[in-house]
Enzyme design. Sequence first.
Site, PDB file in Angstrom:
ATOM      1  N   ASP A  93       0.858  -1.174   0.000  1.00  0.00           N
ATOM      2  CA  ASP A  93       0.000   0.000   0.000  1.00  0.00           C
ATOM      3  C   ASP A  93       0.906   1.239   0.000  1.00  0.00           C
ATOM      4  O   ASP A  93       2.041   1.176   0.464  1.00  0.00           O
ATOM      5  CB  ASP A  93      -0.879  -0.035   1.260  1.00  0.00           C
ATOM      6  CG  ASP A  93      -1.928   1.058   1.268  1.00  0.00           C
ATOM      7  OD1 ASP A  93      -2.449   1.384   0.194  1.00  0.00           O
ATOM      8  OD2 ASP A  93      -2.230   1.586   2.356  1.00  0.00           O
TER       9      ASP A  93
ATOM     10  N   ASP B  55      -3.626  -1.429   5.525  1.00  0.00           N
ATOM     11  CA  ASP B  55      -4.058  -0.908   6.820  1.00  0.00           C
ATOM     12  C   ASP B  55      -5.568  -0.711   6.920  1.00  0.00           C
ATOM     13  O   ASP B  55      -6.103  -0.499   7.991  1.00  0.00           O
ATOM     14  CB  ASP B  55      -3.357   0.428   7.126  1.00  0.00           C
ATOM     15  CG  ASP B  55      -3.626   1.485   6.048  1.00  0.00           C
ATOM     16  OD1 ASP B  55      -4.301   1.169   5.044  1.00  0.00           O
ATOM     17  OD2 ASP B  55      -3.155   2.628   6.216  1.00  0.00           O
TER      18      ASP B  55
ATOM     19  N   ASP C 242      -8.292  -3.591   2.557  1.00  0.00           N
ATOM     20  CA  ASP C 242      -7.116  -4.438   2.349  1.00  0.00           C
ATOM     21  C   ASP C 242      -7.296  -5.849   2.911  1.00  0.00           C
ATOM     22  O   ASP C 242      -6.540  -6.756   2.567  1.00  0.00           O
ATOM     23  CB  ASP C 242      -5.879  -3.812   3.009  1.00  0.00           C
ATOM     24  CG  ASP C 242      -5.517  -2.464   2.407  1.00  0.00           C
ATOM     25  OD1 ASP C 242      -5.488  -2.366   1.173  1.00  0.00           O
ATOM     26  OD2 ASP C 242      -5.276  -1.510   3.166  1.00  0.00           O
TER      27      ASP C 242
END
Length: 681
Positions: free
Chosen positions: A336, A623, A627
């Site tokens: 990410d 996070d 996800d």
Amino acid sequence: MARKYYTETIPDVVDNLNTAIDTGLSSEEAKKRLTKYGPNSLASKKKKSMFMRFVDQFKDFMIIVLIIAAILSGVVAHEWTDAAIIMIVVILNAVLGVIQEARSEAAIDALKQMATPSAHVRRDNAIVQIPSTELVPGDIVLLEAGDVVPADLRLIRAHSLKIEEAALTGESVPVDKSDETLQGDDIALADRINMAYSSTNVTYGRGEGIVVGTGMNTEVGKIATMLNNADETDTPLKGNLNHLGKILTIMILAICVIVFVVGMFTKQGTEPMNALLIDMFLVAVSLAVAAIPEGLPAIVTIILALGTQTMAKHKAIVRKLPAVETLGATDIICSDKTGTLTQNRMTVEKIFYRGSLHDDNDEIEEDNPALLSMVLANDTKIENGGDLLGDSTETALIQYAFDQNINVHDLLEEHKRVQEVPFDSERKLMSTVNKYGDKFFVAVKGAPDELLKRVTSVKINGEISPITAEQKQDILQTNQDMAKKALRVLGLAYKIVDQTYDDPSTDNVEQDLIFAGLVGMIDPERPEAKAAVAEAHSAGIRTVMITGDHQVTAQAIAERLGILEPGHDERVLTGAQLDQLSDDYFTKHVGDYNVYARVSPEHKVRIVKAWQANDKIVAMTGDGVNDAPSLKQADIGIGMGITGTEVSKGAADMVLADDNFATIVEAVKQGRKVFSNIQKA
């Protein structure tokens, strides 16, 4: 196929859901719909009993071999001590497996807990507060700052409404919402500005929306479904141990058969046939029991446990023991952007004033109109002498002033705010009227294109003169150049007036302005991330960036980090473009892309699966709630300890205590050491 309410007009949505904006549903109709659609809560697959979970742990091939070895040791060879030791190892292994499985189910439980406990709804022509579980499609929900959105809504009114959707979309700043109808069928989740999604947070303004999805039919519900259906991937270690177990078993059985047959031939006639059969059978069984490495699971468990302790010292907390070894075998790190590769903190990087562009560390005067405008037209709260509370964009401006050694407290005290025109998502501006000696300083900030419509003058060499069309075009070009570098740009303007306004509004306060400058902000990359990406590359590990942010932002950060070579925009793929690719094509060409922008949770899972189809071991970081499915799908899911939601941590195999990409690379090093130690054992 789900309806795309964001493309429908408000009257069409009202007709489709048979509701009324002004009166809402009747209580009787709401009860009928609750029976039809069910409660507005998330469902999970039926949980196995603790006993069945325990039994499942014995379905591993190596474990079956060990159990057979234990039985033969006791019953045939009468080695009851060996049998007991083997069974203790097997049972301890099963208990650890049950504990790990229970932890992984915590992701769904955390997702359920995110639901808001109550909602303000218009029913029976009155505003009432009800439990969010009782919401039904067609309900009219009222939102205001501080609320958690209780269901998926099609917005019908939006007054300066901003909703923070980072956990769901990966978008790093709150989204300005609108009630306008959108055009197009393939609009990314993060771009659906007329929708409000369950479990996101209202940060500013107020609004109203029609409930169009509840429970498992919400976007969060889709994520829960993906979590429930995510494939349980075996770790490389488990696969290797199973393979080793099968080879050893076949070899041992073959040798035992050979020993038995050879013994029968060579000792034939030395004793009665029945006695010889029994003796040779016992010899073969004893050989098999001795050859089976019953200590291997215990050794592996001990090595992995020691590895987790070492990783914890490097701020990588392992939740599942096999994840230690999986890290060492990692080929691809899908990371990410926000918070992992970047600092998750908007920061001023460039300031344009007096016709030239300046870096954030260039000195600026306290009375510079650009500085005054960004500090005075600002709602940031300064607490405890320096803690900044407020919108991330505004706090970045105040932090810039602090970094320039400006005494912000004295500046705000000297130029006290006396009037204001609050930010509005339609005009995209904010203005304040502040004391300025015996006059008043009007500070304005907002979208550069909207601000320039109200600018009539510019200050050059201390002289204020009318702004020309050419000068406006130069400013807009500078704005574009900054935006191409992924900077979030705000325009700054001001004017000095003799008196305050009787009725301050955009029509009088935000007119005849003097251009002050442009300020460009970005969530900058972590200083150590670039070196970590390079180190991973040198170790044969490829870094892939996956983000919910816009393509320009993603590409610029990837280039700065070395994930992408400058100018190679063909290696950047958006979620909309990914939707156009077939699974077969994407699986074959997944290696062509380094960066994915504006993606949804489904896209992340698809990217992980494509790499796995190419026999790559994939680590996935994340996070947000969005996800969680890909964290569970990946060979090793890595959650964020600081900014991560409980949902993402629950789905992860490992959690970073410092949310730092460099920690992942360090953990991979430790994982390779563990793998080496297991090989030696």
